[in-house]
Write a protein that holds these residues in place. Structure first.
Motif, PDB file in Angstrom:
ATOM      1  N   SER A   5      80.058  27.141  46.765  1.00 41.16           N
ATOM      2  CA  SER A   5      81.046  27.073  45.688  1.00 41.16           C
ATOM      3  C   SER A   5      81.317  28.458  45.108  1.00 41.16           C
ATOM      4  O   SER A   5      82.457  28.789  44.775  1.00 41.16           O
ATOM      5  N   LEU A   6      80.268  29.294  45.018  1.00 41.49           N
ATOM      6  CA  LEU A   6      80.460  30.649  44.507  1.00 41.49           C
ATOM      7  C   LEU A   6      81.286  31.503  45.464  1.00 41.49           C
ATOM      8  O   LEU A   6      82.202  32.221  45.050  1.00 41.49           O
ATOM      9  N   VAL A   7      80.955  31.421  46.760  1.00 40.62           N
ATOM     10  CA  VAL A   7      81.690  32.212  47.754  1.00 40.62           C
ATOM     11  C   VAL A   7      83.152  31.765  47.820  1.00 40.62           C
ATOM     12  O   VAL A   7      84.074  32.588  47.872  1.00 40.62           O
ATOM     13  N   ALA A   8      83.367  30.435  47.806  1.00 35.60           N
ATOM     14  CA  ALA A   8      84.731  29.901  47.856  1.00 35.60           C
ATOM     15  C   ALA A   8      85.531  30.371  46.645  1.00 35.60           C
ATOM     16  O   ALA A   8      86.687  30.806  46.759  1.00 35.60           O
ATOM     17  N   ALA A   9      84.914  30.303  45.463  1.00 32.86           N
ATOM     18  CA  ALA A   9      85.603  30.744  44.247  1.00 32.86           C
ATOM     19  C   ALA A   9      85.843  32.248  44.263  1.00 32.86           C
ATOM     20  O   ALA A   9      86.885  32.727  43.791  1.00 32.86           O
ATOM     21  N   ALA A  10      84.896  33.012  44.810  1.00 31.18           N
ATOM     22  CA  ALA A  10      85.045  34.470  44.883  1.00 31.18           C
ATOM     23  C   ALA A  10      86.224  34.862  45.767  1.00 31.18           C
ATOM     24  O   ALA A  10      87.007  35.764  45.445  1.00 31.18           O
ATOM     25  N   VAL A  11      86.363  34.172  46.898  1.00 30.47           N
ATOM     26  CA  VAL A  11      87.485  34.434  47.813  1.00 30.47           C
ATOM     27  C   VAL A  11      88.800  34.044  47.158  1.00 30.47           C
ATOM     28  O   VAL A  11      89.781  34.802  47.178  1.00 30.47           O
TER      29      VAL A  11
END
Length: 514
Positions: free
Chosen positions: A9-15
Motif C-alpha cells: 500500500s505504501l509503494v502503490a501510494a508512493a508511485v
C-alpha cells in the motif's frame, strides 16, 4: 502477510503520489487550480482503478489468500491510475516538491501503521485501499501544512534578492507586463539594449515573484547596467508584489485582454493589475503603452509620463508593413518625425508591433536608431510565439504558447498574410472562465475566414470552435477532429493542398493538466 499489505500500500501510494504531485506542480501549488483539475479529471484518473479495488474488497472475504489478492489488486490499481501518455512538461522534483512528497509518505506510513493493531482482515484491506484513493487529497494536505515553511523560505530568498539589487543603485530596471506579448517584447528589448548596455533579463517565462528572485540571485552580476523584468499575473496584486521586490524605473504594458479570466474574474481586474506596474514607477519613469490597444487607451494615465507605440497615432509609429516568407519590413517614425526603414526576419503585424514597443524603450534609454535597425535584422523568434519553422514540405507558424483570444486572432491575421494552403491546428483556449465557450466559438468564426483546413485536437474541448466554424458556413469536409497532436501532424502531412505550399498555424498547446 500484514507486512506485505503494509508495504504494498505504501509503494502503490508512493508511485501514485508522483502523478498527482505533477498536477499540483502544474497548478502552481494553488488549491483552487488543483481542485478544478480534480473535479474535471479526477474521475477519469481514478475510474480505471475501480475493478482492481473491487477485487481487493472481495478478497477481504477470503480468509486464507485474501491478503495476497489484495496486495496484487492494490498494485494494479495504482498502475492503472498513472497517465497513459508522455508528459509535455515533466514533473520537476524541486526542494518544495520533495518536501510535499516526503511529508505525505510520512503521514501515510504513520496512519497505515495502525493496521498492525487491527485484527480484522477486511478492515485492514479497506484501510489500505482508502488511503490509496486519498493520495490526491493527501498531497494537497501536505502542501497546506508546509505553507508556513515555504513562506519562510521564500521570504529569505526575497530578502537576499532585495539586498543584491540595493547594492546596484545605478542599474536601470524595466518592468514588462501584458496579457500577451510581454515575453516577446522582453527578448526583443534585450537584443536592442544589449547593443549599448550590459543587460540582464528574466529567462524564458520566469515572470512570477520567485522566478524573478531566482534570476536575481543566480544571474545578476556587478557588470549589469540594465535589468528587464517580465511580470506575469493570475490574481489582483501579483504585479504589485513583483514591483515591491525590484522597484522598476520604467514600465511597459504590451496589451490587456481576456487572459486568465478564470482567476481574475473580469476585465477590470485584469486592467487594474497590469497598471499596478505603471502606478509603481517613480516620477521620472517612462510608461510605455501599446497605443493600438483599446483597453489600455481607456485607462486613466493621469500623472504618468506616457510613451505610446503602435501603428496608429503614437509617439513611435510603424507604417508601410509588408510581409513575405523571409520576414517583415516596415518604416519606423520617431517622436521628432524622422523615419527609418526596418527589416526583420520575424513575420506578422503582431511581431512588428512588439518590435516597435521594444524599440521605443531602447531609443528612449539611449540606443541609436541605426543600432536598432541593425539589431532588428538578426532578431530571432521567441520559441512558440509566431515562430517560423520549415518542416519538410510544409511551413509551421508555431504560436503554441498559451493562446488567448486577442493573440489567437493576431496569429490568424499573420497566417492570412502568408501565401499558401492555410491550415489551423489547435486544441482551443483555456483559463477563460465563464467566457471560455463564447471566446472559443468566436475563434472558430475568425478561423473560417482564413483557413483552407482546420484540425482540432480533442473533440470535447474544441466543440465551441467547431460550432463557430459551422456558424460561419465553413465546409464540413475541411474540418478534421483528432485526439492527439501526433495524429494531427499525421493528418497534416497527408493533406492534399492541390499543389500549394502548406502553411500550418499551431495555436496553443494545452498543458498536461488539461
Amino acid at each position: 502477510m500484514i507486512v506485505a499489505l503494509y508495504g504494498t500500500s505504501l509503494v502503490a501510494a508512493a508511485v501514485l503520489a508522483l502523478r498527482f504531485l505533477h498536477m499540483l506542480q502544474l497548478s502552481s501549488y494553488q488549491w483552487p487550480s488543483y481542485k478544478k483539475w480534480m473535479k474535471e479529471h479526477g474521475g477519469e484518473t481514478l475510474l480505471p482503478a475501480a475493478i482492481p479495488l473491487v477485487l481487493a474488497a472481495l478478497a477481504s472475504l477470503w480468509k486464507t489468500g485474501g491478503l495476497y489478492v489484495a496486495c496484487f489488486s492494490l498494485a494494479v490499481a495504482a498502475l492503472l491510475m498513472l497517465p497513459r501518455h508522455k508528459a509535455k512538461k515533466k514533473l520537476v522534483m524541486t526542494s518544495r516538491a520533495w518536501r510535499i512528497y516526503l511529508l505525505w509518505l510520512l503521514l501515510l506510513a504513520a496512519v497505515n501503521a495502525t493496521m498492525f493493531a487491527i485484527d480484522e482482515q477486511r478492515t485492514q484491506i479497506a484501510q489500505a485501499a482508502l488511503l490509496l484513493l486519498l493520495t490526491p487529497y493527501g498531497l494537497a494536505l501536505s502542501n497546506w501544512l508546509l505553507t508556513p515553511v515555504q513562506k519562510a523560505i521564500n521570504n529569505g530568498y526575497v530578502r537576499s534578492a532585495k539586498k543584491l539589487l540595493a547594492a546596484k543603485p545605478d542599474m536601470t530596471i524595466i518592468g514588462v507586463t501584458g496579457s500577451f506579448g510581454k515575453t516577446s517584447v522582453k527578448y526583443m528589448l534585450h537584443a536592442f539594449l544589449n547593443t549599448t548596455y550590459n543587460t540582464l533579463m528574466t529567462p524564458e517565462s520566469y515572470n512570477t515573484p520567485m522566478g524573478v528572485v531566482k534570476t536575481i540571485r543566480g544571474q545578476l552580476s556587478p557588470a549589469h547596467e540594465m535589468f528587464i523584468c517580465e511580470m506575469g499575473a493570475r490574481h489582483v496584486g501579483d504585479i504589485q508584489e513583483i514591483c515591491d521586490i525590484v522597484h522598476p524605473k520604467h514600465g511597459v504594458v504590451t496589451a490587456i485582454g481576456p487572459a486568465h479570466l478564470e482567476t481574475f474574474g473580469n476585465m477590470d481586474n485584469i486592467a487594474n493589475t497590469k497598471f499596478e506596474l505603471l502606478r509603481a514607477l517613480p516620477a521620472d519613469g517612462f510608461s510605455f503603452v501599446n497605443a493600438d490597444d483599446e483597453t489600455i487607451a481607456a485607462q486613466d494615465m493621469t500623472g504618468l509620463t506616457v510613451v505610446r507605440y503602435g501603428f496608429g497615432d503614437a509617439d513611435y509609429r510603424a507604417s508601410e508593413l509588408a510581409v513575405d516568407r523571409g520576414g517583415s519590413s516596415f518604416v519606423l517614425t520617431l517622436p521628432d518625425g524622422t523615419t527609418q526603414a526596418m527589416r526583420t526576419p520575424l513575420i506578422g503585424r503582431h511581431n512588428v508591433l512588439n518590435i516597435v514597443g521594444a524599440m521605443a524603450v531602447a531609443h528612449k534609454l539611449g540606443v541609436a536608431v541605426g543600432q536598432l535597425a541593425r539589431a532588428a535584422l538578426t532578431l530571432k523568434a521567441v520559441p512558440h510565439r509566431l515562430e517560423l519553422k520549415q518542416q519538410g514540405e510544409f511551413t509551421i507558424i508555431d504560436d503554441a504558447f498559451n493562446a488567448n483570444p486577442t493573440g489567437a486572432k493576431a496569429a490568424l491575421d499573420t497566417l492570412a498574410l502568408v501565401d499558401g494552403y492555410k491550415i489551423l491546428v489547435t486544441p482551443g483556449m483555456v483559463e477563460l472562465g465563464e467566457r471560455e465557450e463564447e471566446l472559443n466559438k468566436a475563434f472558430g468564426v475568425q478561423a473560417a475566414a482564413v483557413c483552407d483546413c482546420v484540425i482540432l485536437v480533442g473533440e470535447q474541448q474544441t466543440k465551441p470552435i467547431a460550432e463557430g466554424l459551422a456558424e460561419a458556413g465553413y465546409e464540413p469536409t475541411k474540418l478534421i477532429v483528432v485526439k492527439t497532436i501526433q495524429e494531427a501532424f499525421a493528418r497534416l502531412r497527408a493533406l492534399d493542398s492541390g499543389g500549394q505550399p502548406k502553411v500550418a498555424l499551431l495555436e496553443n498547446d494545452l498543458p498536461d493538466n488539461y
